[in-house]
Design an enzyme around this catalytic site. Structure first.
Site, PDB file in Angstrom:
ATOM      1  N   GLU A 158      77.974 -24.540 -26.352  1.00  0.00           N
ATOM      2  CA  GLU A 158      77.437 -23.866 -27.532  1.00  0.00           C
ATOM      3  C   GLU A 158      78.545 -23.351 -28.462  1.00  0.00           C
ATOM      4  O   GLU A 158      78.760 -22.148 -28.607  1.00  0.00           O
ATOM      5  CB  GLU A 158      76.551 -22.691 -27.098  1.00  0.00           C
ATOM      6  CG  GLU A 158      75.332 -23.114 -26.291  1.00  0.00           C
ATOM      7  CD  GLU A 158      74.640 -21.968 -25.574  1.00  0.00           C
ATOM      8  OE1 GLU A 158      73.569 -22.211 -24.996  1.00  0.00           O
ATOM      9  OE2 GLU A 158      75.180 -20.829 -25.588  1.00  0.00           O
ATOM     10  N   PRO A 159      79.280 -24.239 -29.112  1.00  0.00           N
ATOM     11  CA  PRO A 159      80.316 -23.790 -30.050  1.00  0.00           C
ATOM     12  C   PRO A 159      79.706 -23.210 -31.325  1.00  0.00           C
ATOM     13  O   PRO A 159      78.681 -23.679 -31.816  1.00  0.00           O
ATOM     14  CB  PRO A 159      81.096 -25.073 -30.355  1.00  0.00           C
ATOM     15  CG  PRO A 159      80.076 -26.163 -30.175  1.00  0.00           C
ATOM     16  CD  PRO A 159      79.191 -25.706 -29.043  1.00  0.00           C
ATOM     17  N   GLY A 160      80.332 -22.170 -31.856  1.00  0.00           N
ATOM     18  CA  GLY A 160      79.893 -21.583 -33.118  1.00  0.00           C
ATOM     19  C   GLY A 160      81.079 -21.246 -33.996  1.00  0.00           C
ATOM     20  O   GLY A 160      81.331 -21.876 -35.018  1.00  0.00           O
TER      21      GLY A 160
ATOM     22  N   ARG B 184      84.311  -7.054 -38.378  1.00  0.00           N
ATOM     23  CA  ARG B 184      85.026  -7.365 -37.144  1.00  0.00           C
ATOM     24  C   ARG B 184      86.278  -6.511 -36.948  1.00  0.00           C
ATOM     25  O   ARG B 184      86.624  -6.160 -35.824  1.00  0.00           O
ATOM     26  CB  ARG B 184      85.399  -8.847 -37.095  1.00  0.00           C
ATOM     27  CG  ARG B 184      84.197  -9.784 -36.995  1.00  0.00           C
ATOM     28  CD  ARG B 184      84.626 -11.209 -36.716  1.00  0.00           C
ATOM     29  NE  ARG B 184      85.218 -11.342 -35.402  1.00  0.00           N
ATOM     30  CZ  ARG B 184      86.524 -11.490 -35.179  1.00  0.00           C
ATOM     31  NH1 ARG B 184      87.383 -11.536 -36.200  1.00  0.00           N
ATOM     32  NH2 ARG B 184      86.979 -11.605 -33.944  1.00  0.00           N
TER      33      ARG B 184
ATOM     34  N   TYR C 237      86.354  -4.591 -33.515  1.00  0.00           N
ATOM     35  CA  TYR C 237      87.215  -5.109 -32.460  1.00  0.00           C
ATOM     36  C   TYR C 237      88.708  -4.976 -32.752  1.00  0.00           C
ATOM     37  O   TYR C 237      89.511  -5.517 -31.992  1.00  0.00           O
ATOM     38  CB  TYR C 237      86.947  -6.612 -32.237  1.00  0.00           C
ATOM     39  CG  TYR C 237      85.511  -7.029 -32.189  1.00  0.00           C
ATOM     40  CD1 TYR C 237      84.623  -6.450 -31.302  1.00  0.00           C
ATOM     41  CD2 TYR C 237      85.028  -8.025 -33.029  1.00  0.00           C
ATOM     42  CE1 TYR C 237      83.291  -6.837 -31.252  1.00  0.00           C
ATOM     43  CE2 TYR C 237      83.705  -8.433 -32.978  1.00  0.00           C
ATOM     44  CZ  TYR C 237      82.844  -7.828 -32.097  1.00  0.00           C
ATOM     45  OH  TYR C 237      81.542  -8.220 -32.044  1.00  0.00           O
TER      46      TYR C 237
ATOM     47  N   CYS D 224      83.249   4.605 -47.335  1.00  0.00           N
ATOM     48  CA  CYS D 224      83.638   5.968 -46.964  1.00  0.00           C
ATOM     49  C   CYS D 224      83.864   6.087 -45.461  1.00  0.00           C
ATOM     50  O   CYS D 224      83.199   6.866 -44.766  1.00  0.00           O
ATOM     51  CB  CYS D 224      82.573   6.955 -47.436  1.00  0.00           C
ATOM     52  SG  CYS D 224      82.490   7.080 -49.229  1.00  0.00           S
ATOM     53  N   GLU D 225      84.783   5.308 -44.954  1.00  0.00           N
ATOM     54  CA  GLU D 225      85.196   5.345 -43.555  1.00  0.00           C
ATOM     55  C   GLU D 225      86.694   5.072 -43.506  1.00  0.00           C
ATOM     56  O   GLU D 225      87.177   4.121 -44.131  1.00  0.00           O
ATOM     57  CB  GLU D 225      84.485   4.261 -42.734  1.00  0.00           C
ATOM     58  CG  GLU D 225      82.981   4.360 -42.679  1.00  0.00           C
ATOM     59  CD  GLU D 225      82.497   5.419 -41.712  1.00  0.00           C
ATOM     60  OE1 GLU D 225      83.311   5.850 -40.855  1.00  0.00           O
ATOM     61  OE2 GLU D 225      81.325   5.817 -41.818  1.00  0.00           O
TER      62      GLU D 225
ATOM     63  N   TYR E 118      80.821 -14.748 -38.097  1.00  0.00           N
ATOM     64  CA  TYR E 118      80.636 -13.337 -37.780  1.00  0.00           C
ATOM     65  C   TYR E 118      81.058 -12.394 -38.895  1.00  0.00           C
ATOM     66  O   TYR E 118      81.360 -11.227 -38.635  1.00  0.00           O
ATOM     67  CB  TYR E 118      81.368 -12.979 -36.470  1.00  0.00           C
ATOM     68  CG  TYR E 118      80.833 -13.768 -35.302  1.00  0.00           C
ATOM     69  CD1 TYR E 118      79.592 -13.471 -34.750  1.00  0.00           C
ATOM     70  CD2 TYR E 118      81.550 -14.830 -34.775  1.00  0.00           C
ATOM     71  CE1 TYR E 118      79.085 -14.212 -33.698  1.00  0.00           C
ATOM     72  CE2 TYR E 118      81.062 -15.581 -33.728  1.00  0.00           C
ATOM     73  CZ  TYR E 118      79.823 -15.267 -33.189  1.00  0.00           C
ATOM     74  OH  TYR E 118      79.317 -16.016 -32.149  1.00  0.00           O
TER      75      TYR E 118
END
Length: 488
Positions: free
Chosen positions: A314-316, A369, A373, A400-401, A430
């Site tokens: 199942e490559p994505g 991401r 991560y 605002c982060e 993603y």
């Protein structure tokens, strides 16, 4: 030019000889620069794209994407044939799925893997036959299960003991026999971020390997269920074949023991094949991964004296990721003095270095991401080239982060300025699929480029789109002094 590395740069990040370079391993195959120095993808310049569609903007190199889909299909088909079986290659829709994307992967001969009713609806809208889909998910609703079974989806992946009865009840209700796989938690610890390692014991996915025989017996007790085989997914962004090889060994041991109770025609080893995000990454080619996985499966089946099952994968990310680029416009630039803890102090009592924050008109709403991560990305000027010496930058978003960062560290020419366009590569997977409306920012459009032509394949969201979902908004009394900001 010679530039000293900034001490705030990570150890792996060297100062580039040319801060305008486009390293082939992290850019779409068509990427280049035109006579004015602007980045081009698919024969279309970044300046033209920004002028037509505004920024932020997701750009997908259609030819590159299609070639990667065909390459994944052919790599596993060829290696499966070499060891005396065949392959079923599913595109992992969670990486990035739209109607047009589903058509591209179908054209390449791939099946489509979905994990929600929404992804199922998108694949159906693209004309994907239900029998060429797999349906994943650790908490599929009863309605989603019923819909999948009623359509004749090719395989429903059982993720928990509860789902066995739910899928069986749906099959009985619709008078059909439903193909299922059982997701097994193999215990293989993939070398990746903790949130991306999906086969560790303490985690939400799958059924423990030790419980698999009982789960298989429960599936086989239902006349409305047909077990295709075991399924494993050890994680995402994995380099090399060692983890897949170990998962195959563990699953095939159980697979062999289960053959006495009935056939198991397939073995699904999932996806998670890594890609290069920076110049120092060294992801194995898909052909090498396919060959390594096929070798292990063939060897283990020979050792166990069992037939080689159909090999499903199942490559994505490996298809979608490298084909995508995100364009941004620079807004503000800020040099921040950062104390170097633990270093010898200078005359003023401390030693410091300067980090340059380059803020753009997107951020964690279009690429989550980095915040999720601490993912590494690269960045280059997209509207021009520059002879200025490289400066270490951190590409920040507009939200605002403090964790709203897109590129943690890279070098851009020192004269990067407001209104410059910059491009971040390897954003095809993603990024759009994890996008949000944080701070009421509309999600950007997605534009496919090929042979000098650009076309929208996913419309961007306007302020009007966001307000239309707000039940308190009355369009009759809209006092806004401006039109919606995005029209693509």
């Amino acid at each position: 030019m010679t530039t000293t590395a900034n001490p705030l740069a990570p150890a792996w990040l060297d100062v580039p000889a040319d801060a305008n370079d486009l390293v082939a391993s992290i850019w779409p195959s068509s990427a280049g620069r035109d006579d004015d120095g602007a980045l081009t993808v698919g024969g279309v310049s970044a300046t033209e794209l920004a002028a037509r569609f505004d920024t932020p903007l997701y750009v997908v190199d259609e030819a590159d994407f299609r070639a990667r889909a065909v390459g994944a299909h052919d790599a596993f088909a060829d290696e499966a044939a070499r060891i005396g079986t065949r392959a079923k290659v599913y595109y992992a829709g969670k990486a990035f799925l739209s109607v047009e994307i589903a058509r591209w992967v179908s054209d390449a001969g791939l099946f489509v893997d979905v994990c929600t009713g929404g992804e199922l609806a998108v694949a159906l809208a693209a004309g994907v036959a239900p029998e060429r889909m797999g349906f994943h998910g650790n908490n599929k609703s009863r309605a989603e299960i019923d819909r999948a079974v009623s359509l004749g989806v090719g395989a429903v992946v059982i993720d928990s003991l509860l789902e066995i009865d739910r899928v069986a009840e749906a099959a009985e209700r619709h008078g059909t026999v439903q193909n299922v796989r059982i997701r097994v938690n193999s215990g293989v610890h993939a070398s990746t971020h903790d949130y991306l390692a999906t086969a560790r014991e303490d985690q939400k996915f799958g059924i423990p390997l030790v419980d698999t025989p009982a789960a298989v017996a429960a599936i086989r007790s239902h006349a409305g269920l047909r077990l295709l085989g075991l399924h494993s997914h050890i994680g995402s962004q994995i380099f090399g074949t060692d983890g897949f090889a170990e998962a195959a060994r563990r699953l095939l041991e159980v697979h062999a023991s289960l053959l006495a109770g009935g056939d198991l025609p397939e073995l699904n080893l999932g996806g998670g094949f890594g890609v290069n995000y920076t110049r120092v990454d060294d992801a194995a080619p898909i052909t090498e991964l396919a060959a390594g996985i096929a070798d292990v499966v063939a060897a283990e089946c020979a050792r166990l004296d069992i037939p080689i099952p159909v090999l499903a994968v199942e490559p994505g990310r490996v298809i979608a990721g490298p084909a995508g680029v995100t364009l941004y416009t620079v807004g503000t630039i800020k040099d921040v003095e950062v104390s170097l803890d633990g270093e010898d102090t200078g005359a003023d009592g401390h030693l410091s270095a300067v980090r340059r924050y380059v803020s753009v008109d997107g951020g964690m709403s279009d690429n989550a991401r980095t915040a999720l991560y601490a993912a590494d990305y690269s960045v280059r000027l997209a509207s021009r080239v520059s002879a200025s010496d490289p400066r270490l930058v951190r590409l920040a978003g507009k939200h605002c982060e403090s964790g709203d960062l897109v590129v943690l560290a890279d070098y851009l020419p020192g004269d990067v300025a407001p209104d410059d366009l910059v491009a971040v590569p390897v954003t095809g997977a993603y990024c759009w699929s994890l996008a949000s409306n944080y701070n009421h920012v509309g999600r950007p459009p997605v534009v496919a480029v090929r042979d000098g032509v650009a076309r929208v394949i996913v419309h961007g969201e306007t302020i009007d789109d966001l307000l239309a979902r707000d039940a308190g908004f009355d369009p009759q009394h809209d006092a806004r002094p401006h039109e919606a900001e995005r029209t693509a």
